[in-house]
Design a protein around this motif. Structure first.
Motif, PDB file in Angstrom:
ATOM      1  N   ALA A  38       0.840  -1.335   0.136  1.00 29.30           N
ATOM      2  CA  ALA A  38      -0.110   0.099  -0.011  1.00 29.30           C
ATOM      3  C   ALA A  38       0.870   1.293  -0.054  1.00 29.30           C
ATOM      4  O   ALA A  38       0.519   2.275  -0.689  1.00 29.30           O
ATOM      5  N   LEU A  39       2.010   1.270   0.893  1.00 31.11           N
ATOM      6  CA  LEU A  39       2.881   2.302   0.796  1.00 31.11           C
ATOM      7  C   LEU A  39       3.627   2.652  -0.511  1.00 31.11           C
ATOM      8  O   LEU A  39       3.955   3.707  -1.170  1.00 31.11           O
ATOM      9  N   LEU A  40       3.682   1.563  -1.248  1.00 26.76           N
ATOM     10  CA  LEU A  40       4.402   1.681  -2.643  1.00 26.76           C
ATOM     11  C   LEU A  40       3.531   1.526  -3.864  1.00 26.76           C
ATOM     12  O   LEU A  40       4.024   1.422  -5.035  1.00 26.76           O
ATOM     13  N   GLN A  41       2.377   1.724  -3.613  1.00 30.18           N
ATOM     14  CA  GLN A  41       1.198   1.662  -4.595  1.00 30.18           C
ATOM     15  C   GLN A  41       1.730   2.252  -5.741  1.00 30.18           C
ATOM     16  O   GLN A  41       1.412   2.020  -7.149  1.00 30.18           O
ATOM     17  N   ARG A  42       2.044   3.366  -5.675  1.00 26.53           N
ATOM     18  CA  ARG A  42       2.229   4.457  -6.711  1.00 26.53           C
ATOM     19  C   ARG A  42       3.398   4.199  -7.502  1.00 26.53           C
ATOM     20  O   ARG A  42       3.449   4.678  -8.813  1.00 26.53           O
ATOM     21  N   TYR A  43       4.346   3.132  -7.241  1.00 28.28           N
ATOM     22  CA  TYR A  43       5.200   2.807  -8.108  1.00 28.28           C
ATOM     23  C   TYR A  43       4.796   1.441  -8.783  1.00 28.28           C
ATOM     24  O   TYR A  43       5.715   1.054  -9.658  1.00 28.28           O
ATOM     25  N   ASP A  44       3.958   0.920  -8.590  1.00 27.68           N
ATOM     26  CA  ASP A  44       3.466  -0.452  -9.116  1.00 27.68           C
ATOM     27  C   ASP A  44       2.698  -0.298 -10.273  1.00 27.68           C
ATOM     28  O   ASP A  44       2.266   0.926 -10.722  1.00 27.68           O
ATOM     29  N   GLY A  45       3.030  -1.232 -11.321  1.00 29.46           N
ATOM     30  CA  GLY A  45       2.207  -1.260 -12.752  1.00 29.46           C
ATOM     31  C   GLY A  45       3.268  -0.641 -13.726  1.00 29.46           C
ATOM     32  O   GLY A  45       4.446  -0.878 -13.584  1.00 29.46           O
ATOM     33  N   GLN A  46       2.741  -0.235 -14.870  1.00 30.92           N
ATOM     34  CA  GLN A  46       3.460   0.169 -15.829  1.00 30.92           C
ATOM     35  C   GLN A  46       4.040   1.707 -15.701  1.00 30.92           C
ATOM     36  O   GLN A  46       3.834   2.646 -16.668  1.00 30.92           O
ATOM     37  N   VAL A  47       4.741   1.908 -14.609  1.00 26.61           N
ATOM     38  CA  VAL A  47       5.307   3.221 -14.414  1.00 26.61           C
ATOM     39  C   VAL A  47       6.660   2.976 -13.731  1.00 26.61           C
ATOM     40  O   VAL A  47       7.237   1.870 -13.336  1.00 26.61           O
ATOM     41  N   PRO A  48       7.644   4.180 -13.921  1.00 22.99           N
ATOM     42  CA  PRO A  48       8.805   4.030 -13.288  1.00 22.99           C
ATOM     43  C   PRO A  48       8.784   3.409 -11.892  1.00 22.99           C
ATOM     44  O   PRO A  48       7.811   3.894 -11.029  1.00 22.99           O
ATOM     45  N   GLY A  49       9.476   2.787 -11.402  1.00 21.83           N
ATOM     46  CA  GLY A  49       9.217   1.711 -10.112  1.00 21.83           C
ATOM     47  C   GLY A  49      10.475   2.135  -9.161  1.00 21.83           C
ATOM     48  O   GLY A  49      10.870   3.130  -8.943  1.00 21.83           O
ATOM     49  N   ALA A  50      10.237   1.197  -8.259  1.00 18.47           N
ATOM     50  CA  ALA A  50      11.235   1.145  -7.182  1.00 18.47           C
ATOM     51  C   ALA A  50      11.541  -0.182  -6.596  1.00 18.47           C
ATOM     52  O   ALA A  50      10.795  -1.255  -6.725  1.00 18.47           O
ATOM     53  N   ALA A  51      12.571  -0.499  -5.985  1.00 10.24           N
ATOM     54  CA  ALA A  51      13.197  -1.746  -5.384  1.00 10.24           C
ATOM     55  C   ALA A  51      13.375  -1.262  -3.889  1.00 10.24           C
ATOM     56  O   ALA A  51      13.916  -0.537  -3.401  1.00 10.24           O
ATOM     57  N   VAL A  52      12.759  -2.517  -3.002  1.00 11.61           N
ATOM     58  CA  VAL A  52      12.640  -2.275  -1.727  1.00 11.61           C
ATOM     59  C   VAL A  52      13.344  -3.507  -0.801  1.00 11.61           C
ATOM     60  O   VAL A  52      12.941  -4.601  -1.255  1.00 11.61           O
ATOM     61  N   LEU A  53      14.152  -3.194   0.009  1.00 11.98           N
ATOM     62  CA  LEU A  53      14.882  -4.213   0.801  1.00 11.98           C
ATOM     63  C   LEU A  53      14.732  -4.046   2.151  1.00 11.98           C
ATOM     64  O   LEU A  53      15.188  -2.583   2.613  1.00 11.98           O
ATOM     65  N   VAL A  54      14.338  -4.922   3.109  1.00 16.68           N
ATOM     66  CA  VAL A  54      14.282  -4.740   4.668  1.00 16.68           C
ATOM     67  C   VAL A  54      15.305  -6.054   5.040  1.00 16.68           C
ATOM     68  O   VAL A  54      15.195  -7.075   4.624  1.00 16.68           O
ATOM     69  N   LEU A  55      16.756  -5.536   5.533  1.00 14.79           N
ATOM     70  CA  LEU A  55      17.382  -6.567   6.113  1.00 14.79           C
ATOM     71  C   LEU A  55      17.331  -6.813   7.716  1.00 14.79           C
ATOM     72  O   LEU A  55      17.320  -5.473   8.289  1.00 14.79           O
ATOM     73  N   HIS A  56      17.227  -7.815   8.327  1.00 20.06           N
ATOM     74  CA  HIS A  56      17.306  -7.880   9.822  1.00 20.06           C
ATOM     75  C   HIS A  56      18.458  -9.017  10.061  1.00 20.06           C
ATOM     76  O   HIS A  56      18.349 -10.097   9.631  1.00 20.06           O
ATOM     77  N   ASP A  57      19.475  -8.615  10.929  1.00 14.91           N
ATOM     78  CA  ASP A  57      20.376  -9.613  11.130  1.00 14.91           C
ATOM     79  C   ASP A  57      21.121 -10.236  10.007  1.00 14.91           C
ATOM     80  O   ASP A  57      21.337 -11.453   9.949  1.00 14.91           O
ATOM     81  N   GLY A  58      21.459  -9.240   8.801  1.00 10.88           N
ATOM     82  CA  GLY A  58      21.961  -9.898   7.782  1.00 10.88           C
ATOM     83  C   GLY A  58      21.106 -10.729   6.901  1.00 10.88           C
ATOM     84  O   GLY A  58      21.636 -10.996   5.817  1.00 10.88           O
ATOM     85  N   GLN A  59      19.732 -10.766   7.038  1.00  9.62           N
ATOM     86  CA  GLN A  59      18.824 -11.629   6.304  1.00  9.62           C
ATOM     87  C   GLN A  59      17.689 -10.685   5.709  1.00  9.62           C
ATOM     88  O   GLN A  59      17.367  -9.927   6.388  1.00  9.62           O
ATOM     89  N   PRO A  60      17.387 -10.893   4.371  1.00  9.71           N
ATOM     90  CA  PRO A  60      16.447 -10.259   3.768  1.00  9.71           C
ATOM     91  C   PRO A  60      14.998 -10.713   4.360  1.00  9.71           C
ATOM     92  O   PRO A  60      14.713 -11.883   4.244  1.00  9.71           O
ATOM     93  N   VAL A  61      14.411  -9.681   5.196  1.00  5.77           N
ATOM     94  CA  VAL A  61      12.835 -10.383   5.646  1.00  5.77           C
ATOM     95  C   VAL A  61      11.825  -9.661   4.686  1.00  5.77           C
ATOM     96  O   VAL A  61      10.557 -10.103   4.943  1.00  5.77           O
TER      97      VAL A  61
END
Length: 360
Positions: A38-61
């Protein structure tokens, strides 16, 4: 019931975490996640986008790509998409200087003119430490460019612009003022002190040792950016490619391209001695100067510092990025986007809060 399968890179990177000892395990999110989506909704679809990563203790969650890396041919954003980092590049430039200090090739308190003697007398008192912490007083080169300039500048062109300015905005070391000029000059210092050009030094001493094989300080006509995300701006209601500006070829302040996959390796290296000695890391993240910027009580070397948070944003034509770290909680949020807006820092704070509320 028919279910749409997730891309393999999402499944591969969403690894659960286990509690260690009495530590609290971070919540594990498997995309799609309604809250973050929901926070990234404006980036979704046929538009310029975004890549999102959350790391905790060295692992992608949590890790997911939204929208398109290349609008014209519909190439989707993935963990391997390489975005222009803009000012996130500064942390790598600072690391290069710290590596050379460890090598004994320079010291942080070297006069700048030891390395760049062509600068005018007004620069006599400036040190490398002041460039790192934005306390040099040098004018920002973007304010010195001729009106209507279209030719691309390089780091050496920044030096030539500053050679014409026998002045500083304030006494060196007396106050803070964010300056892209300082980091462009630091790239030149890296080259002189190491005997390698800046891009080659980064590859040999940072990117290759850390396995950041797709990261590059990009020079047009010299290298190719693999899985490149191109920058866009919304003009007259349409997304138009605005990937380059006259300042896009300056490397030291903003010219690095990297991906979520590579930045996860970079983040891991900031916790141990695999790249920089603990003493160098302490210097990078120590408050070097107070600032008057919002959410930035202090600046380190290539890092903004706010309580337990270490962060930096990156803004250039067609790109808006942020890395937000809470090392006490081993938590990092990275957002890379290939569009002129909005600023992703508020989004990163909202995403981080989901984990911090559980971990604190």
């Amino acid at each position: 019931m028919h279910m749409t399968s997730r891309p393999r890179w999402i499944n591969a990177m969403c690894i659960g975490l286990l509690a260690v000892g009495n530590a609290i395990a971070a919540p594990v999110l498997t995309p799609p996640d309604p809250g973050i989506d929901a926070l990234l909704q404006r980036y979704d679809g046929q538009v310029p986008g975004a890549a999102v990563l959350v790391l905790h203790d060295g692992q992608p969650v949590f890790q997911r790509g939204y929208g398109l890396a290349v609008v014209e041919d519909g190439t989707a954003v993935t963990a391997q998409s390489n975005f222009r980092l803009a000012s996130l590049s500064k942390q790598f430039t600072a690391a290069a200087i710290l590596l050379l200090a460890e090598d004994g090739r320079l010291t942080l308190d070297d006069p700048l003119k030891r390395w760049l003697p062509s600068l005018p007398a007004a620069a006599d008192a400036i040190t490398l430490r002041q460039l790192l912490s934005h306390t040099s007083g040098l004018p920002d080169y973007e304010d010195l460019m001729p009106p209507g300039a279209t030719a691309q500048l390089h780091d050496r062109d920044v030096l030539h612009l500053l050679e014409t300015q026998d002045r500083t905005l304030f006494a060196p070391g007396s106050r803070y003022r964010y300056s892209n000029s300082g980091y462009a000059l630091l790239a030149l210092v890296v080259a002189k002190a190491s005997g390698q050009d800046f891009a080659s030094f980064l590859k040999a001493r940072i990117f290759t040792p850390l396995g950041m094989d797709a990261s590059v300080a990009h020079q047009d006509g010299v290298d190719d950016v693999a899985h490149r995300a191109y920058g866009y701006s919304q003009i007259d209601g349409r997304w138009q490619r605005t990937d380059q500006s006259p300042t896009s070829a300056v490397l030291g302040d903003g010219g690095i391209y990297s991906s979520l996959a590579d930045l996860a390796r970079w983040d891991a290296a900031l916790y141990d001695a695999r790249l920089l000695k603990p003493s160098s890391l302490r210097q990078a993240f120590a408050p070097a100067t107070a600032t008057d910027e919002t959410d930035v009580p202090f600046y380190g070397f290539g890092w903004r510092l706010n309580g337990q948070a270490q962060w930096h944003s990156g803004e250039s034509i067609g790109f808006r990025n942020v890395i937000l770290r809470y090392p006490a909680h081993r938590l990092t949020v990275i957002i890379l986007s290939n569009r002129d807006g909005p600023e992703p820092y508020p989004l990163a704070l909202q995403i981080a809060r989901r984990w911090l509320d559980t971990l604190q």
